[in-house]
Design a protein around this motif. Sequence first.
Motif, mmCIF file in Angstrom:
data_model
loop_
_atom_site.group_PDB
_atom_site.id
_atom_site.type_symbol
_atom_site.label_atom_id
_atom_site.label_comp_id
_atom_site.label_asym_id
_atom_site.label_seq_id
_atom_site.Cartn_x
_atom_site.Cartn_y
_atom_site.Cartn_z
ATOM 1 N N LYS A 122 0.880 -1.214 0.097
ATOM 2 C CA LYS A 122 -0.245 0.035 0.096
ATOM 3 C C LYS A 122 0.874 1.070 0.137
ATOM 4 N N ASP A 124 1.338 3.121 -2.514
ATOM 5 C CA ASP A 124 0.853 4.053 -3.382
ATOM 6 C C ASP A 124 -0.249 5.092 -2.473
ATOM 7 N N LYS A 125 -0.588 4.566 -0.902
ATOM 8 C CA LYS A 125 -1.174 5.263 -0.281
ATOM 9 C C LYS A 125 -0.612 6.366 0.593
ATOM 10 N N LYS A 129 5.946 10.516 0.517
ATOM 11 C CA LYS A 129 7.054 9.464 0.378
ATOM 12 C C LYS A 129 8.293 9.669 1.149
ATOM 13 N N SER A 152 3.016 -2.163 -4.107
ATOM 14 C CA SER A 152 1.451 -1.704 -4.047
ATOM 15 C C SER A 152 0.707 -2.891 -4.855
ATOM 16 N N THR A 155 -2.056 -1.835 -7.516
ATOM 17 C CA THR A 155 -1.581 -1.290 -8.897
ATOM 18 C C THR A 155 -0.615 -2.178 -9.443
ATOM 19 N N MET A 157 2.566 -2.321 -8.826
ATOM 20 C CA MET A 157 4.217 -1.658 -8.433
ATOM 21 C C MET A 157 4.895 -2.458 -7.669
#
Length: 295
Positions: A122, A124-125, A129, A152, A155, A157
């Motif tokens: 997660k 991406d959440k 960063k 992720s 997605t 990733m």
Amino acid sequence: MTTHCGYIALVGRPNVGKSTLLNCILQQKLCITSRKPQTTRHSILGIDTLGDYQFVYVDTPGIHRGSKKAINRLMNKSANSTLRDVDVAVFVVDGTHWEDEDEFVLRMIAQLGVPCILAVNKVDKIVDKMQLLPWLETISQRHDFAAIIPLSAKTGMQVDELKEKLKAYLPEGPHHFADDEFTDRSSKFLCAELLREKIFRSCGQEIPYSTTVEVESFKEEDELIRIHLLILVDKANHKRIIIGDKGQKLKEMGSSARVDMEKLLGKKVFLQCWCKVKSGWADDERVLRQLGYEY
């Protein structure tokens, strides 16, 4: 030609995204998912064959402390026994959220001495960063991880990066499953799980945890599969909620599950669902074993 085949446990506390990660790796829906913790109740094998390498993933129930009911104890035992027989563990955590239960899982992994890759899911959440690097540095001090991979599952990733790292832990040997197999579970089991997913997604907080789904019949005809599923609930008022006004709720959940079943089976499905009260099923080890909750 040298072939490799190995078992990989996906472990972590409830709701960190283990099932979503396995679905992403396999590029198809094997495990049911919902926002509620402990959606996964059974260890499920997901098989991914890439050329000479066969990855056999075990999606375990979320490990949690405080096992009050028999079903929770069986789920913990299932996750624990899985760890004893794998070549490598993927410890999945939810971004930079570290809880006591994560520590509990890590101690379990450390005691068993299995190589462990930390999958920080997660990412991406994570809005800032800049938080990630210092956190990864801190977490690396807690255990001698074979690798730490931010990814992720939603997605995709960095999921290929994880698969690449896992190759090193697959022992030489023949593939244990046919190259086109993607799970060891039967179509019956997967169909029951699809209906249980709809219950988890459609009902309030308490209902899904006191509910299970049993296959009463599964008949395959030329162009059609007839499936009868029985939903067991703990209390009479739960049955009323599952069925809904004039049967509408049950009809909607069944209809949604049927669409997923047709995708899974590649055939038209005629689905019938019933609901029945069986008090105390989740705390009765004999009933749980009849329902397939073995470890």
